[in-house]
Design a protein around this motif. Structure first.
Motif, PDB file in Angstrom:
ATOM      1  N   LYS A  45      10.064  11.894 -10.791  1.00 28.13           N
ATOM      2  CA  LYS A  45      10.418  10.346 -10.164  1.00 28.13           C
ATOM      3  C   LYS A  45      10.030   9.520  -9.392  1.00 28.13           C
ATOM      4  O   LYS A  45       8.986   9.138  -9.116  1.00 28.13           O
ATOM      5  N   GLU A  46      10.206   9.203  -8.261  1.00 28.47           N
ATOM      6  CA  GLU A  46      10.307   9.084  -6.651  1.00 28.47           C
ATOM      7  C   GLU A  46       8.964   9.620  -6.797  1.00 28.47           C
ATOM      8  O   GLU A  46       8.420   8.906  -5.166  1.00 28.47           O
ATOM      9  N   SER A  47       8.714  10.604  -6.565  1.00 28.51           N
ATOM     10  CA  SER A  47       7.904  11.428  -6.310  1.00 28.51           C
ATOM     11  C   SER A  47       5.992  11.286  -6.776  1.00 28.51           C
ATOM     12  O   SER A  47       4.951  11.601  -6.215  1.00 28.51           O
ATOM     13  N   THR A  48       6.212  10.405  -7.805  1.00 23.86           N
ATOM     14  CA  THR A  48       4.987   9.556  -8.693  1.00 23.86           C
ATOM     15  C   THR A  48       3.913   8.962  -7.911  1.00 23.86           C
ATOM     16  O   THR A  48       4.130   8.146  -7.460  1.00 23.86           O
ATOM     17  N   ASN A  82       0.843  -1.134  -0.323  1.00 27.33           N
ATOM     18  CA  ASN A  82      -0.047  -0.312   0.153  1.00 27.33           C
ATOM     19  C   ASN A  82       0.910   1.216   0.002  1.00 27.33           C
ATOM     20  O   ASN A  82       1.872   1.027   0.935  1.00 27.33           O
ATOM     21  N   ALA A  83       0.929   1.928  -0.676  1.00 27.52           N
ATOM     22  CA  ALA A  83       1.447   3.405  -1.090  1.00 27.52           C
ATOM     23  C   ALA A  83       0.947   4.227  -1.634  1.00 27.52           C
ATOM     24  O   ALA A  83      -0.155   3.820  -2.352  1.00 27.52           O
ATOM     25  N   ALA A  84       1.664   5.820  -1.789  1.00 30.59           N
ATOM     26  CA  ALA A  84       0.592   6.367  -2.278  1.00 30.59           C
ATOM     27  C   ALA A  84       1.853   7.254  -4.003  1.00 30.59           C
ATOM     28  O   ALA A  84       0.805   7.920  -4.554  1.00 30.59           O
ATOM     29  N   ALA A 113       5.881   2.945  -1.976  1.00 35.60           N
ATOM     30  CA  ALA A 113       6.175   2.387  -2.524  1.00 35.60           C
ATOM     31  C   ALA A 113       7.640   0.928  -2.709  1.00 35.60           C
ATOM     32  O   ALA A 113       7.221  -0.033  -2.009  1.00 35.60           O
ATOM     33  N   LEU A 114       8.743   1.532  -3.051  1.00 36.42           N
ATOM     34  CA  LEU A 114       9.537   1.158  -2.565  1.00 36.42           C
ATOM     35  C   LEU A 114      10.478   0.840  -1.542  1.00 36.42           C
ATOM     36  O   LEU A 114      10.316  -0.226  -1.001  1.00 36.42           O
ATOM     37  N   HIS A 140      20.666  -4.522  -2.397  1.00 34.25           N
ATOM     38  CA  HIS A 140      20.720  -4.404  -3.641  1.00 34.25           C
ATOM     39  C   HIS A 140      20.086  -3.435  -4.490  1.00 34.25           C
ATOM     40  O   HIS A 140      20.290  -3.222  -5.880  1.00 34.25           O
ATOM     41  N   LEU A 141      18.941  -2.594  -4.086  1.00 30.84           N
ATOM     42  CA  LEU A 141      18.194  -1.983  -4.393  1.00 30.84           C
ATOM     43  C   LEU A 141      18.615  -0.698  -4.439  1.00 30.84           C
ATOM     44  O   LEU A 141      18.766   0.360  -5.626  1.00 30.84           O
ATOM     45  N   TYR A 142      19.138   0.245  -2.617  1.00 27.89           N
ATOM     46  CA  TYR A 142      19.742   0.817  -2.717  1.00 27.89           C
ATOM     47  C   TYR A 142      21.190   1.731  -1.947  1.00 27.89           C
ATOM     48  O   TYR A 142      21.944   0.524  -1.958  1.00 27.89           O
ATOM     49  N   SER A 143      21.599   2.126  -2.743  1.00 28.97           N
ATOM     50  CA  SER A 143      23.241   2.591  -2.129  1.00 28.97           C
ATOM     51  C   SER A 143      23.073   3.079  -0.677  1.00 28.97           C
ATOM     52  O   SER A 143      22.753   2.996  -0.425  1.00 28.97           O
ATOM     53  N   GLU A 144      24.624   2.863  -0.627  1.00 27.74           N
ATOM     54  CA  GLU A 144      24.695   3.530   0.883  1.00 27.74           C
ATOM     55  C   GLU A 144      24.331   4.613   1.304  1.00 27.74           C
ATOM     56  O   GLU A 144      23.665   4.888   2.798  1.00 27.74           O
TER      57      GLU A 144
END
Length: 92
Positions: A70-73, A22-24, A29-30, A43-47
């Protein structure tokens, strides 16, 4: 919404090919995905907390890097995210 997990990363998602969250927004979502399956985060994000450059995320059929927000979509329950790791290749 559903997030489609690529085969190489399914070992970190309890072998699920799709995870429902569930996400807006795409970012929420990620985040929800990595809360459910914490081993995916490295595996998805850097440090630094940035999405890794070799990880492509598509909202329906659109690469989120080319979306204005971008990710705020914003997302809805009907949307789907697909995680597509880049694969190196070419002629040797």
């Amino acid at each position: 919404m559903n997030i489609h997990i690529p085969t190489p990363l399914r070992v970190y998602s309890d072998k699920q090919d799709t995870v429902n969250v569930n996400a807006a927004t795409v970012g929420e979502a990620l985040d929800a995905l990595t809360v459910k399956h914490p081993d995916l985060k490295k595996h998805l994000y850097s440090e630094e907390g940035k999405l890794r450059s070799f990880v492509n995320v598509y909202l329906n059929d659109e690469d989120i890097r080319y979306l204005p927000e971008k990710e705020s979509t914003k997302v809805s329950e009907k949307d789907a995210l697909s995680i597509i790791p880049s694969i190196a290749g070419g002629l040797a």
